[in-house]
Design a protein around this motif. Structure first.
Motif, PDB file in Angstrom:
ATOM      1  N   ASN A 226      24.064   1.196  15.518  1.00  0.00           N
ATOM      2  CA  ASN A 226      23.784  -0.123  14.967  1.00  0.00           C
ATOM      3  C   ASN A 226      23.684  -0.032  13.444  1.00  0.00           C
ATOM      4  O   ASN A 226      23.420   1.031  12.900  1.00  0.00           O
ATOM      5  CB  ASN A 226      22.465  -0.674  15.537  1.00  0.00           C
ATOM      6  N   SER A 279      16.469 -10.365  12.280  1.00  0.00           N
ATOM      7  CA  SER A 279      17.084  -9.516  13.304  1.00  0.00           C
ATOM      8  C   SER A 279      17.064  -8.049  12.885  1.00  0.00           C
ATOM      9  O   SER A 279      16.873  -7.156  13.722  1.00  0.00           O
ATOM     10  CB  SER A 279      18.523  -9.967  13.561  1.00  0.00           C
ATOM     11  N   THR A 280      17.250  -7.794  11.590  1.00  0.00           N
ATOM     12  CA  THR A 280      17.213  -6.425  11.077  1.00  0.00           C
ATOM     13  C   THR A 280      15.790  -5.871  11.131  1.00  0.00           C
ATOM     14  O   THR A 280      15.581  -4.704  11.485  1.00  0.00           O
ATOM     15  CB  THR A 280      17.736  -6.378   9.632  1.00  0.00           C
ATOM     16  N   GLN A 281      14.816  -6.715  10.787  1.00  0.00           N
ATOM     17  CA  GLN A 281      13.422  -6.289  10.856  1.00  0.00           C
ATOM     18  C   GLN A 281      13.039  -5.938  12.290  1.00  0.00           C
ATOM     19  O   GLN A 281      12.338  -4.945  12.533  1.00  0.00           O
ATOM     20  CB  GLN A 281      12.515  -7.401  10.334  1.00  0.00           C
ATOM     21  N   GLU A 282      13.534  -6.714  13.239  1.00  0.00           N
ATOM     22  CA  GLU A 282      13.245  -6.444  14.648  1.00  0.00           C
ATOM     23  C   GLU A 282      13.832  -5.098  15.067  1.00  0.00           C
ATOM     24  O   GLU A 282      13.184  -4.318  15.787  1.00  0.00           O
ATOM     25  CB  GLU A 282      13.822  -7.563  15.516  1.00  0.00           C
ATOM     26  N   LEU A 283      15.056  -4.803  14.618  1.00  0.00           N
ATOM     27  CA  LEU A 283      15.684  -3.523  14.944  1.00  0.00           C
ATOM     28  C   LEU A 283      14.894  -2.368  14.346  1.00  0.00           C
ATOM     29  O   LEU A 283      14.653  -1.350  15.015  1.00  0.00           O
ATOM     30  CB  LEU A 283      17.123  -3.506  14.426  1.00  0.00           C
ATOM     31  N   ASP A 285      11.741  -2.322  13.594  1.00  0.00           N
ATOM     32  CA  ASP A 285      10.478  -2.190  14.323  1.00  0.00           C
ATOM     33  C   ASP A 285      10.675  -1.397  15.619  1.00  0.00           C
ATOM     34  O   ASP A 285       9.794  -0.631  16.033  1.00  0.00           O
ATOM     35  CB  ASP A 285       9.898  -3.571  14.635  1.00  0.00           C
ATOM     36  N   GLN A 286      11.832  -1.573  16.255  1.00  0.00           N
ATOM     37  CA  GLN A 286      12.125  -0.824  17.476  1.00  0.00           C
ATOM     38  C   GLN A 286      12.283   0.664  17.178  1.00  0.00           C
ATOM     39  O   GLN A 286      12.006   1.510  18.033  1.00  0.00           O
ATOM     40  CB  GLN A 286      13.401  -1.371  18.130  1.00  0.00           C
ATOM     41  N   PHE A 287      12.723   0.986  15.971  1.00  0.00           N
ATOM     42  CA  PHE A 287      12.905   2.374  15.573  1.00  0.00           C
ATOM     43  C   PHE A 287      11.587   3.047  15.182  1.00  0.00           C
ATOM     44  O   PHE A 287      11.527   4.273  15.096  1.00  0.00           O
ATOM     45  CB  PHE A 287      13.850   2.465  14.372  1.00  0.00           C
ATOM     46  N   GLN A 288      10.531   2.268  14.946  1.00  0.00           N
ATOM     47  CA  GLN A 288       9.307   2.819  14.375  1.00  0.00           C
ATOM     48  C   GLN A 288       8.747   4.008  15.165  1.00  0.00           C
ATOM     49  O   GLN A 288       8.535   5.090  14.615  1.00  0.00           O
ATOM     50  CB  GLN A 288       8.239   1.725  14.288  1.00  0.00           C
ATOM     51  N   ALA A 289       8.512   3.819  16.446  1.00  0.00           N
ATOM     52  CA  ALA A 289       7.919   4.889  17.249  1.00  0.00           C
ATOM     53  C   ALA A 289       8.823   6.115  17.368  1.00  0.00           C
ATOM     54  O   ALA A 289       8.376   7.243  17.113  1.00  0.00           O
ATOM     55  CB  ALA A 289       7.536   4.366  18.624  1.00  0.00           C
TER      56      ALA A 289
END
Length: 298
Positions: A226, A279-283, A285-289
């Motif tokens: 992505n 949408s980029t911020q959401e992606l 955030d998914q990468f954070q952990a």
């Protein structure tokens, strides 16, 4: 009686001046690099421009601090020794995991808002998919490279298990799992793939096209990730809402004036800053952990 009023006004003025002096401070911008002198020269004119636009926030000047690694930058942000941190997004997420810094803006570095990473191999290698990498070796750039390691490594996920590190190219290859080695540079990664020293490599798609030139047609893309921002701006966890909002307005307005555009151009060919799309911020955030786990080595 005639002297009391002037004395009172003088004390009041001195008190106000003292309060202003206490609130005044330097703006400190930081990044992570092993080339502190070079990075300081690159960042300082940009930092000074921002400071001049943030005087109503009590800013009187600017300085640059270069950290050696994620832990040091996290400490600097946590303690308020750095106000603004600019870096690649996945490294910035690792810093956020440690200190609670906040992502504020997207930087269009060298005119590029976002990028994708790829894992690639030679077309004549017989490798057409990730599953074909069992018993093979992949070259990544370096541990803290977003495009050359973190992003493609996260995209691989559990499609290749196990994925074990090799200390160098001469180390024994795995029997069944997939191994990886760090090349230290995108150019090395491509060269190692083309020469057959490794079986596959990883870097940004744009970087691959630039480095490969006419050899690009001889390569197969095994995985495309992505798109994520090229660079992001973070603020310290204690940054006030007023400071953050003002800073965002200053950043996003720089490309609207001649002096601002000149500063941006000198700042590694930056085109502009803008707010991070939802949408980029959401992606991210998914990468954070997973980023935090990968960086920690757990």
């Amino acid at each position: 009686m005639h002297f009391k009023r002037p004395v009172f006004l003088l004390c009041l003025c001195l008190g106000l001046l003292t309060g202003q002096t206490a609130a005044a401070r330097m703006l400190v911008i930081g990044t992570i690099s092993d080339e502190p002198v070079k990075e300081t020269r690159t960042f300082l004119p940009f930092a000074r421009h921002l400071a001049a636009q943030l005087q109503d926030q009590g800013i009187t000047g600017a300085s640059v601090t270069i950290a050696r690694d994620i832990s040091e930058m996290s400490d600097l942000l946590r303690t308020g020794a750095v106000d603004i941190y600019i870096d690649s997004p996945l490294v910035s997420l690792a810093v956020r995991a440690e200190c609670g810094s906040r992502l504020l803006a997207r930087r269009w570095k060298k005119g590029i808002a976002q990028y994708q990473s790829v894992i690639f191999a030679r077309q004549d290698s017989g490798i057409q998919a990730l599953a074909d990498l069992k018993g093979k070796v992949v070259a990544f750039e370096e541990p803290f490279s977003s495009s050359g390691y973190i992003l493609p490594r996260l995209a691989i996920g559990d499609q290749i298990v196990p994925l074990a590190a090799l200390p160098n190219l001469r180390a024994e290859r795995p029997d069944s799992g997939t191994a990886y080695v760090f090349s230290g540079d995108d150019g090395n990664t491509l060269e190692w793939v083309l020469r057959g020293l490794v079986d596959a490599g990883a870097m940004s798609l744009r970087g691959l096209k630039m480095h490969a030139g006419g050899d690009f047609e001889d390569l197969s893309i095994l995985l495309e990730t992505n798109a994520i921002p090229r660079h992001v701006v973070s603020v310290s966890p204690d940054a006030s809402a007023a400071f953050s909002q003002t800073l965002l307005a200053v950043l996003t307005g720089m490309d609207q004036s001649g002096p601002g555009r000149n500063v941006l151009q000198d700042f590694e060919g930056t085109t502009k800053f803008d707010a991070i799309p939802a949408s980029t911020q959401e992606l991210l955030d998914q990468f954070q952990a997973p980023v935090a786990i990968l960086i920690s080595g757990d």
